[in-house]
Design a protein around this motif. Structure first.
Motif, PDB file in Angstrom:
ATOM      1  N   ALA A  71     -45.000 -27.553  18.324  1.00 57.06           N
ATOM      2  CA  ALA A  71     -43.750 -28.280  18.053  1.00 57.06           C
ATOM      3  C   ALA A  71     -43.983 -29.780  18.223  1.00 57.06           C
ATOM      4  O   ALA A  71     -44.926 -30.209  18.903  1.00 57.06           O
ATOM      5  CB  ALA A  71     -42.666 -27.801  19.001  1.00 57.06           C
ATOM      6  N   THR A  88     -38.776 -25.735  23.831  1.00 57.11           N
ATOM      7  CA  THR A  88     -39.169 -24.331  24.002  1.00 57.11           C
ATOM      8  C   THR A  88     -40.351 -24.272  24.979  1.00 57.11           C
ATOM      9  O   THR A  88     -40.833 -25.304  25.437  1.00 57.11           O
ATOM     10  CB  THR A  88     -39.626 -23.727  22.665  1.00 57.11           C
ATOM     11  N   ASP A  89     -40.828 -23.058  25.251  1.00 61.99           N
ATOM     12  CA  ASP A  89     -41.992 -22.918  26.117  1.00 61.99           C
ATOM     13  C   ASP A  89     -43.306 -23.099  25.365  1.00 61.99           C
ATOM     14  O   ASP A  89     -44.375 -23.134  25.955  1.00 61.99           O
ATOM     15  CB  ASP A  89     -41.994 -21.530  26.788  1.00 61.99           C
ATOM     16  N   GLY A  90     -43.225 -23.187  24.058  1.00 62.53           N
ATOM     17  CA  GLY A  90     -44.445 -23.331  23.252  1.00 62.53           C
ATOM     18  C   GLY A  90     -45.033 -24.728  23.416  1.00 62.53           C
ATOM     19  O   GLY A  90     -44.361 -25.645  23.898  1.00 62.53           O
ATOM     20  N   THR A  92     -45.791 -28.357  22.848  1.00 63.92           N
ATOM     21  CA  THR A  92     -44.934 -29.343  22.188  1.00 63.92           C
ATOM     22  C   THR A  92     -45.490 -30.740  22.408  1.00 63.92           C
ATOM     23  O   THR A  92     -45.676 -31.156  23.562  1.00 63.92           O
ATOM     24  CB  THR A  92     -43.505 -29.275  22.787  1.00 63.92           C
ATOM     25  N   LYS A 120     -44.915 -24.794  28.335  1.00 59.47           N
ATOM     26  CA  LYS A 120     -44.042 -24.115  29.313  1.00 59.47           C
ATOM     27  C   LYS A 120     -43.323 -25.123  30.195  1.00 59.47           C
ATOM     28  O   LYS A 120     -43.283 -24.999  31.414  1.00 59.47           O
ATOM     29  CB  LYS A 120     -44.860 -23.132  30.148  1.00 59.47           C
ATOM     30  N   LYS A 121     -42.836 -26.176  29.577  1.00 58.47           N
ATOM     31  CA  LYS A 121     -42.077 -27.262  30.211  1.00 58.47           C
ATOM     32  C   LYS A 121     -42.900 -28.086  31.197  1.00 58.47           C
ATOM     33  O   LYS A 121     -42.366 -28.903  31.938  1.00 58.47           O
ATOM     34  CB  LYS A 121     -40.815 -26.722  30.911  1.00 58.47           C
TER      35      LYS A 121
END
Ligand code: IPD
Length: 302
Positions: A71, A88-90, A92, A120-121
């Motif tokens: 992302a 999201t957790d993807g 990024t 994952k943030k």
């Protein structure tokens, strides 16, 4: 995996340097023309230029080519959308194409591109490049953070870590920012916090005053993080940062041994939430922070 991160790091460093060339060209152009290249976003202190957009488009396209499944969250694209879709957790990429746009417009050389990778943030990789000074900071989770500095003789690679002990907040050099929220409540709360940090608290002169060595406001969130990581600033406090302002800085500061949190310390570990009303605080791990933050959005606490 760490092999993947290594490859992504090389990619991001090359990309930051390429973007840096566009920033430098843009800087020359903007300083030699009238200011009608500058547009306002939410108010007259929230600015954007065609170069912010150009650099973001360049970075986004290259990322999409090389990492099509990742992302992308860019400052200008998100501002144009008017809303930040939930993170999201993807994996990024969070990118500020020109952090320090106001500096860029004024020719004040604290300008950088900030490229952070969040998974994952958690911020796992960051590159911050100031093309004006040709200083490039990078950090990778569990692999340390570094400053690559050009010099007249040979390029330097300096591991980032705190050079000396900080006995108390009164000995600190602290970064604060005015940000772009200049409403009465926000401006008053910030001024009061700044006064407490700078003011003499002895004999009841400034209530809660810690009389730090001084305050700095250099106008780039990412470069504030980088300065904290290299020990030239001891603490940075701001309210109202976005993921593209902080993602790269978080990992660079943490890998240098710094703490990243919200000022009520509720978000230890610098989770990237996408909530710009959170205050962000970064600094040395073991400084006791009291009474710094007192802002409308602050959750309270020491
Ligand atoms: C801004 C700068 C500024 C900080 C703001 C940021 P921009 O980013 O980092 O120092 O106070 O919170 O939004 O608009 O120059 O990319």
């Amino acid at each position: 995996s760490s092999a993947d991160l290594k490859q992504i790091l090389t990619f991001c460093i090359d990309l930051a340097r390429e973007a840096g060339k566009t920033i430098l060209k843009g800087s020359e152009a903007i300083l030699s023309t009238a200011s009608d290249d500058v547009e306002e976003k939410k108010n007259s202190v929230d600015l954007v230029t065609e170069y912010d957009r150009q650099v973001e488009a360049l970075v986004r396209d290259k990322i999409k080519q090389s990492y099509p499944d990742y992302a992308f969250v860019g400052e200008e694209e998100t501002s144009a959308l008017g809303t930040l879709p939930p993170l999201t957790d993807g994996p990024t990429f969070c990118v500020d194409p020109i952090d320090g746009t106001t500096n860029f417009i004024h020719g004040f050389p604290y300008v950088c591109i900030s490229i952070g990778l969040v998974y994952k943030k958690r911020a796992v990789l960051g590159v911050i490049y100031n093309p004006m000074l040709d200083w490039l900071y990078y950090g990778v989770e569990s692999q340390g953070s570094y400053l690559l500095k050009s010099s007249s003789s040979a390029p330097l690679k300096l591991p980032l870590a705190y050079p000396r002990h900080l006995p108390s907040l009164s000995n600190a050099l602290i970064a604060v920012e005015w940000g772009s929220d200049r409403t009465a409540d926000s401006t008053r709360a910030k001024s009061e916090s700044f006064a407490r940090l700078a003011g003499d608290g002895r004999d009841g002169q400034v209530k809660g005053g810690v009389m730090a060595h001084s305050l700095r406001s250099v106008g780039s969130a990412a470069l504030n993080f980088a300065a904290v990581a290299s020990g030239s600033l001891d603490l940075y406090w701001e309210i109202g940062c976005w993921p593209w302002d902080v993602a790269a800085g978080i990992v660079i500061a943490q890998e240098a041994g710094g703490l990243v949190s919200t000022s009520d310390l509720s978000l230890q570990g610098g989770e990237v939430t996408g909530d710009s009303s959170d205050t962000i605080l970064t600094g040395r791990k073991y400084v006791v922070i009291r009474g710094i933050a007192d802002t409308p959005n602050e959750k309270g606490g020491d």
